[in-house]
Design an enzyme around this catalytic site. Sequence first.
Site, PDB file in Angstrom:
ATOM      1  CB  ALA A   1     -10.557  24.938 -15.823  1.00 12.93           C
ATOM      2  CG  ASP A   2     -17.098  26.981 -15.407  1.00 15.84           C
ATOM      3  OD1 ASP A   2     -16.865  27.798 -14.497  1.00 15.84           O
ATOM      4  OD2 ASP A   2     -18.247  26.584 -15.681  1.00 15.84           O
ATOM      5  CB  THR A   3     -15.470  23.474 -11.314  1.00 15.99           C
ATOM      6  OG1 THR A   3     -14.175  23.112 -11.797  1.00 15.99           O
ATOM      7  CG2 THR A   3     -16.030  22.350 -10.447  1.00 15.99           C
ATOM      8  CD  GLU A   4     -20.646  26.426 -12.757  1.00 14.02           C
ATOM      9  OE1 GLU A   4     -21.308  26.507 -11.703  1.00 14.02           O
ATOM     10  OE2 GLU A   4     -19.978  27.378 -13.209  1.00 14.02           O
TER      11      GLU A   4
ATOM     12  CB  ALA B   1     -15.342  22.072 -19.245  1.00 15.64           C
TER      13      ALA B   1
END
Length: 189
Positions: free
Chosen positions: A69-72, A106
């Site tokens: 997962a990635d968070t921005e 995502a």
Amino acid sequence: MLYLASRSLCRRQLLQRLDIPFQVIDLEIPEVRREDELPQDYVRRVAQEKAQVGLARVRDAFAPKVLGADTEVVLDGRVFGKPADLVEAAAMLAALSGRTHQVMTAVSLVAAGGVAAQVLVVSEVSFALLSQGQIARYVDSGEPMGKAGAYAIQGRGECFVSRLVGSYSGVMGLPLQQTAQLLTTFEES
């Protein structure tokens, strides 16, 4: 076996809420946005890279599935990742003050044999107007470091949020409803 490819303690704690056994793969993936890469494409790519690198590490395990997962934080098309230092953290918070931004998370799930699935969750977060004193005290607390957009909604940063439309857990780093659905769909396919 499910693996979580993440260094984030928050993601580990969130995934535990789904009552699914998993192991953690501690890995570091360079999070560098490519020139002209749209924010949503960037978070999707990084999440996918985390999952793929994680899968390569557990390739010999029985039926491995790896979640990345990635968070921005995104404001006016500008991606606010993790601040490099306290000065950058204060600048990010000043930019977010009194404004509405997006938090994009995502989640990618991959398995041996190239099977993959992904979801992108976009939440809208509005900040109240912040004084320089509020920003300075928050930055001095150290909480902004290591957090996309320089705040933790599950911590002291929550007092800055005047409105949230979307996934609270997604803003934290792992949208639980969508992750649970992704895992269920993945198992059924």
